[in-house]
Enzyme design. Sequence first.
Site, mmCIF file in Angstrom:
data_model
loop_
_atom_site.group_PDB
_atom_site.id
_atom_site.type_symbol
_atom_site.label_atom_id
_atom_site.label_comp_id
_atom_site.label_asym_id
_atom_site.label_seq_id
_atom_site.Cartn_x
_atom_site.Cartn_y
_atom_site.Cartn_z
ATOM 1 N N CYS A 174 0.958 -0.947 -0.085
ATOM 2 C CA CYS A 174 -0.033 -0.006 -0.024
ATOM 3 C C CYS A 174 0.819 1.254 0.099
ATOM 4 C CB CYS A 174 -0.900 0.069 1.224
ATOM 5 S SG CYS A 174 -1.910 -1.375 1.426
ATOM 6 N N LYS B 55 13.661 -12.408 -13.128
ATOM 7 C CA LYS B 55 13.251 -11.446 -14.027
ATOM 8 C C LYS B 55 12.266 -11.548 -15.039
ATOM 9 C CE LYS B 55 14.235 -8.844 -11.974
ATOM 10 N NZ LYS B 55 15.100 -8.658 -10.679
ATOM 11 N N HIS C 279 20.126 -33.885 -13.875
ATOM 12 C CA HIS C 279 19.593 -34.508 -12.608
ATOM 13 C C HIS C 279 17.940 -34.351 -12.645
ATOM 14 C CE1 HIS C 279 23.258 -35.687 -10.899
ATOM 15 N NE2 HIS C 279 23.811 -34.512 -11.236
ATOM 16 N N GLU D 207 8.564 -12.736 -13.366
ATOM 17 C CA GLU D 207 7.806 -11.608 -12.771
ATOM 18 C C GLU D 207 7.154 -10.730 -13.750
ATOM 19 O OE1 GLU D 207 10.100 -9.404 -9.868
ATOM 20 O OE2 GLU D 207 11.764 -9.630 -10.904
ATOM 21 N N GLU E 79 18.552 -15.154 -11.059
ATOM 22 C CA GLU E 79 18.072 -14.051 -11.321
ATOM 23 C C GLU E 79 17.320 -13.763 -12.478
ATOM 24 O OE1 GLU E 79 17.292 -11.398 -9.250
ATOM 25 O OE2 GLU E 79 17.376 -9.757 -10.530
ATOM 26 N N ASN F 56 -1.583 1.195 5.883
ATOM 27 C CA ASN F 56 -0.653 0.352 5.128
ATOM 28 C C ASN F 56 -0.240 -0.636 6.173
ATOM 29 O OD1 ASN F 56 1.573 -0.908 3.843
ATOM 30 N ND2 ASN F 56 2.838 0.802 3.709
ATOM 31 N N GLY F 57 -0.620 -1.960 6.130
ATOM 32 C CA GLY F 57 0.128 -2.952 7.133
ATOM 33 C C GLY F 57 -1.314 -3.948 7.377
ATOM 34 N N ARG G 202 4.921 0.691 -5.854
ATOM 35 C CA ARG G 202 4.997 0.008 -4.966
ATOM 36 C C ARG G 202 4.120 -1.309 -5.007
ATOM 37 N NH1 ARG G 202 6.793 1.960 -0.289
ATOM 38 N NH2 ARG G 202 5.354 0.845 1.205
ATOM 39 N N TRP H 85 -2.873 -2.564 -1.601
ATOM 40 C CA TRP H 85 -2.497 -3.924 -2.030
ATOM 41 C C TRP H 85 -2.959 -4.885 -1.175
ATOM 42 C CZ3 TRP H 85 0.535 -8.082 -0.222
ATOM 43 C CH2 TRP H 85 0.998 -9.099 -1.284
ATOM 44 N N LYS I 221 6.840 -3.241 -4.660
ATOM 45 C CA LYS I 221 8.041 -3.052 -4.494
ATOM 46 C C LYS I 221 8.701 -3.254 -3.304
ATOM 47 C CE LYS I 221 11.830 -1.263 -6.407
ATOM 48 N NZ LYS I 221 12.600 -2.157 -7.236
#
Length: 615
Positions: A2, A492, A511, A495, A488, A101-102, A27, A75, A610
Amino acid sequence: MCGIVGYIGYRDAYPIIVKGLQRLEYRGYDSAGIALYDGTDINLSKTKGKVEDLRNKSKSTISLEGNLGIGHTRWATHGVPNDVNSHPHYSNSGDLVIIHNGIIENYESIKKALTERGYTFTSDTDTEVLVNLIEEVQKTEDVMLGQAVQIALNQVVGAYAIAVFDIKKPDEIVVAKLGSPLAIGIGENEFFIASDASPFIEFTNNAVYLKDEEMAIIRLGKEIKLRKIQNDAVAYPNILELQMNLEEIEKGGYDHFMLKEIYEQPRAILDTYRGRLLADQGLIKMAGVDQNLEKFLNANRIIIVACGTSWHAGLVAEYIFEDLARIPVEVEYASEFRYRNPVITDKDVIIAISQSGETADTLAAIKLAKEKGAFVFGVCNVVGSSIARETDAGAYTHAGPEIGVASTKAFTTQITVLTLLALKLAKEKGEFSESQFHEVLTELETIPSKVKKALESNALIEIIADVYKDSPNCLYLGRGYNFPVALEGALKLKEISYIHAEGYPAAEMKHGPIALIDEQMPVVVIATKKGHYEKIVSNIQEIKSRKGKIIAIVTEGDEQVTQLADHVVEIPETSESLSPLVTTIPLQLLSYHIAVMRNCNVDQPRNLAKSVTVE
Ligand code: F6R
C-alpha cells in the site's frame, strides 16, 4: 504494498495527492482512493483499479476542493480488491477517515467487541476496524484524536503506517508507524505525508522519517512533535535534508522505469564504489566496515539474509567471500531464517541485503539475529529506511531511487558493495598480495564501461526476444559465480512477462530439468570464457542434442559456443568474480523486451509490490 499520501496546508490537496499516488504506483496496488475536506464536508472517492481510474471517478462524483486530504493505493491483504475494501475508510459516525498500510492481526476480536457495541462494517478490512476502534476510544475516554489513536494502537497487534483525520478538528492529521514506512515532508506552513519522499520531493527537501512505534500530530501552524505510541515520551524529530531530485524519479525519456534503471547501471555502479575504491592507493574505505573490522575478521562465519533479487545478490556474495576472502558464508531466505530457530552466536556476522530497506521478513530476521547477539550489517539502497536504522552498521548502495518493481540496478549495486567488502576483508586477512589487490581494484574500475558495452547489445536482444516471446517456458543455466545470475535471469522473466522460467546450476540439468528439453524449450546459458567454460560447452552439447534452443551469453570473440548456439550475445571479458555484474545485463534486457512484446505492465507487474512490508 500500500501507498500513503496526505497533505495539509494552503495548496489544493487533490492534485498533490493524486500525483503522489502515481509516484507510489511502483509499490504495487490493486485499488486507490482519496478523502478531501472542503471546509464543510469530507468527500471520499475510491475504486478498484489504477490511480487513473480514481482520477476519472472522482472528477465526476465528488468535489475536489480542499487543502486537507489523504489518499491511498491498496495492495489487498484482508478482503478482495474492490471499491468497498479500498481505502480511505470512514468511522461509523462519518467524522474520522483513515488510510492504512500493513496488517492488524487481532482485528477479528476487536471487530467482534465493536459489533457487540453496535458498530457496523461495510468492508472486509482490518482498517475499517481500526478507525472504529479509534472512534470508540474517542467516545468512551473523551479524548482528542491524537490520544485516541495512541490508546487504540496500544490495543492492536500487527504492523501499520496510518494517517487519520477528524472532521471536528480539520487543522490536523495524526500519523503513526510500526513496521511500515512513513515520511513527513515539512514545508512552509504545509505538511506532506507519504510512504516515501517521492510524492513531495518537488515541494520540499526537508523530511522526517518516523521510527517504529512513533506517532505524530501534524498540526498547521505548529512544529512537529513525535511521541512514542507506548508512552508519552516526546522525541524531537530529526529533520533530514533529502538528496533526491525530481529527475531521478521520472522516466527521463525512457518508455519504462525498468529500462531507464537498466541503462543507469554504469553510473549506479560507479556511484556505489566512488570514494570507497581508491585503486591508486591500494585501499578500500568503507566507514561501517572500518569501524567494525574486528567483528568481521573474528567472525566464525557470515550469514546473509535477504529475499528475492537481494537473496540472489547474496548468493553471488557467497562465492566472492569464500573464494576471495576465505570466510565461510551461508545465504538464507529471511522468511525461512526467522522461523526456523537458527543457531546464531555472537561470533556470527549477519549481512542483511535489501533495496527498499523495508522488507518485513528481512527486518524480522535482523531482529532475531540481534537478540541472539550477532553483529548485523546492512546493505540497503533507501537511505534512512528501517533496515538501515535497525542494523548495527552498514553500507548503502548508491543506485538512486529504483521505481520499476523488478530490481535491476539494485542487484548490480548490491553485488558491487559486497564485492568491495569481500575484497577489503581478503586484503586484511592477507589473502591478496599488494599487486593482486591492485589488479582486482583496477579491474573493478573497468566494470561501468563493460556494462555500457553490454548494453550495446540491446537491439540484438530485442530480435531474440521477438523469437521467444510466446514460449511458455524458459530455462536459465549458469555455473559458479553465474549460477545466481541464472536464478536472477529466470526471476526477471517470470515476474514481468509471466512466462514460467527456472534457473539451474548447469551441471544439475542432467538430474532432472533435462527431461523438459525439446525443440520448444529456449535455454539461456551463461557461457563466458572465465569459469568452467569447457564444462558449460558440454552442457550446451547436451541441450543441443535434445534440440533445445540455445541463447548463449559469451565472451567477445568466442568461437566454440558461437558455433553451437542458436543465438549469442557477446559481452566484454572480465574476471570470473566480477562477471555477474556484466552477464546479468543481457538477461535484464531480454526479460524487458519480452514483457513489452507481450504487452505486460513492465513497471508494475500483477500481484507484485516493490517493498514487501507484510510477511
Ligand atoms: C525482484 C524483486 C524482489 C525483491 C524482494 C526483496 O525483482 O524486486 O524479489 O528483490 O522483494 O526486496 P528488498 O530488496 O527491497 O528487500
